[in-house]
Design an enzyme around this catalytic site. Structure first.
Site, PDB file in Angstrom:
ATOM      1  N   ASN A   9       0.869  -1.174   0.000  1.00  0.00           N
ATOM      2  CA  ASN A   9       0.000   0.000   0.000  1.00  0.00           C
ATOM      3  C   ASN A   9       0.909   1.227   0.000  1.00  0.00           C
ATOM      4  OD1 ASN A   9      -1.779   2.052   0.482  1.00  0.00           O
ATOM      5  ND2 ASN A   9      -2.523   1.285   2.451  1.00  0.00           N
ATOM      6  N   LYS A  11       0.035   4.245  -0.264  1.00  0.00           N
ATOM      7  CA  LYS A  11      -0.628   5.407   0.349  1.00  0.00           C
ATOM      8  C   LYS A  11      -0.437   6.656  -0.527  1.00  0.00           C
ATOM      9  CE  LYS A  11      -0.290   3.051   4.727  1.00  0.00           C
ATOM     10  NZ  LYS A  11      -0.179   3.082   6.174  1.00  0.00           N
ATOM     11  N   HIS A  97      -9.661   0.776   4.974  1.00  0.00           N
ATOM     12  CA  HIS A  97      -8.329   0.946   5.560  1.00  0.00           C
ATOM     13  C   HIS A  97      -8.419   1.867   6.778  1.00  0.00           C
ATOM     14  CE1 HIS A  97      -4.208   2.206   6.210  1.00  0.00           C
ATOM     15  NE2 HIS A  97      -3.883   1.063   5.643  1.00  0.00           N
ATOM     16  N   GLU A  99      -6.749   4.298   7.810  1.00  0.00           N
ATOM     17  CA  GLU A  99      -6.646   5.743   7.597  1.00  0.00           C
ATOM     18  C   GLU A  99      -7.938   6.310   7.005  1.00  0.00           C
ATOM     19  OE1 GLU A  99      -2.996   5.192   5.542  1.00  0.00           O
ATOM     20  OE2 GLU A  99      -2.174   4.537   7.461  1.00  0.00           O
ATOM     21  N   GLU A 170      -5.322  -5.227  10.448  1.00  0.00           N
ATOM     22  CA  GLU A 170      -4.279  -4.230  10.686  1.00  0.00           C
ATOM     23  C   GLU A 170      -4.596  -3.495  11.987  1.00  0.00           C
ATOM     24  OE1 GLU A 170      -2.260  -2.832   6.839  1.00  0.00           O
ATOM     25  OE2 GLU A 170      -4.206  -1.872   6.816  1.00  0.00           O
ATOM     26  N   GLY A 176       2.439   2.038  10.864  1.00  0.00           N
ATOM     27  CA  GLY A 176       3.368   3.160  10.726  1.00  0.00           C
ATOM     28  C   GLY A 176       4.084   3.523  12.013  1.00  0.00           C
ATOM     29  N   SER A 215       3.504  -2.412  10.378  1.00  0.00           N
ATOM     30  CA  SER A 215       4.954  -2.457  10.603  1.00  0.00           C
ATOM     31  C   SER A 215       5.596  -3.776  10.160  1.00  0.00           C
ATOM     32  CB  SER A 215       5.271  -2.141  12.071  1.00  0.00           C
ATOM     33  OG  SER A 215       4.844  -0.817  12.375  1.00  0.00           O
TER      34      SER A 215
END
Ligand code: 13P
Length: 251
Positions: A9, A11, A97, A99, A170, A176, A215
């Site tokens: 991904n 992003k 996702h 985010e 996730e 991240g 991660s």
């Protein structure tokens, strides 16, 4: 046999030129992609046109969208439709996702509509789920994952198959942050996701791939993909460089 799905991904990173260069390098590094793995790269929309044909050169490599709007076309300023993406060679898409849920404010109901619309349009869908650190501390992991799975899959209980659907677990606190979930945490969450999938989708649930994301790096990927009920990974930061993502794919 279930193939591992090794997904990147990207992003909101990279110019078109950088995306093209990374995709080219990746395809060449994956010259000897093992038979048991598939590779998916989800670039930004702006480079889909240029990156799809590069990935298409390699059998087992696919391009996916990070998002789309669940309508065939229309007055939806700033949005992109599945048909538009598929016209460029995009075959997969993410929905839900972390985010999009936590930064862009997407709710379960919209995410469920995206999964259903995307599948119906012919995209292979990856439903992303995961708890925040607060939800984990409050002991709500299973409640959150069950709710996200039930609402995310509500419209596809009779149409989802192991070929057209995957789930990515996730944990939000691992995205991240460099703080990867430990093997026991991954095993427990994936076992719960598997049990929920088999109860929601009795025929297909056992075969639907469950990816881990958060991660993932070249030095932890081999351990993660060998855990029970882990059928691949979804990688952010470490997927931006072809060299590190190829090490993960081949782990
Ligand atoms: P990181 O690999 O950077 O933690 O990101 C994970 C992710 O969000 C993939 O979708």
């Amino acid at each position: 046999m279930k193939k591992l799905l090794m997904a990147a991904n990207w992003k909101m990173y990279k110019s078109v030129e950088e995306g093209v260069a990374t995709a080219r390098e990746l395809v060449s590094l994956l010259d000897k992609l093992p038979e048991d793995r598939e590779v998916l790269v989800c670039p930004s929309f702006i480079m889909m046109h240029s990156v799809c044909p590069i990935l298409a050169q390699k059998a087992g490599c696919y391009a996916g969208a990070q998002n789309f709007y669940p309508a065939a076309q229309g007055a939806f300023t700033g949005e992109v439709a599945p048909e538009q993406l598929m016209g460029l060679g995009c075959t997969h898409a993410l929905a839900g996702h972390s985010e999009r849920r936590h930064v862009l404010g997407e709710m379960d109901e919209l995410i469920g509509r995206k999964v259903a619309f995307g599948l119906d349009a012919g995209l292979k869908m990856i439903l992303c789920i995961g708890e925040t650190i607060v939800e984990r501390r409050l002991g709500q992991i299973e409640e959150v994952l069950a709710r996200q799975l039930e609402s995310g899959l509500a419209g596809v209980l009779s149409t989802a198959t192991a070929q057209n659907l995957a789930v990515a677990y996730e944990p939000v606190w691992a995205i991240g942050t460099g703080e990867v979930a430990g093997p026991d945490e991954i095993l427990a969450a994936h076992a719960f996701v598997r049990a929920t999938l088999t109860s929601l989708l009795p025929k297909e649930g056992a075969q639907i791939r469950i990816l881990y994301g958060g991660s993932v790096k070249p030095d932890n990927a081999a351990t993660i993909i060998r855990l029970d009920n882990v059928d691949g990974v979804l990688v952010g930061g470490a997927s931006l460089k072809a060299d590190s993502f190829s090490q993960i794919v081949l782990a």
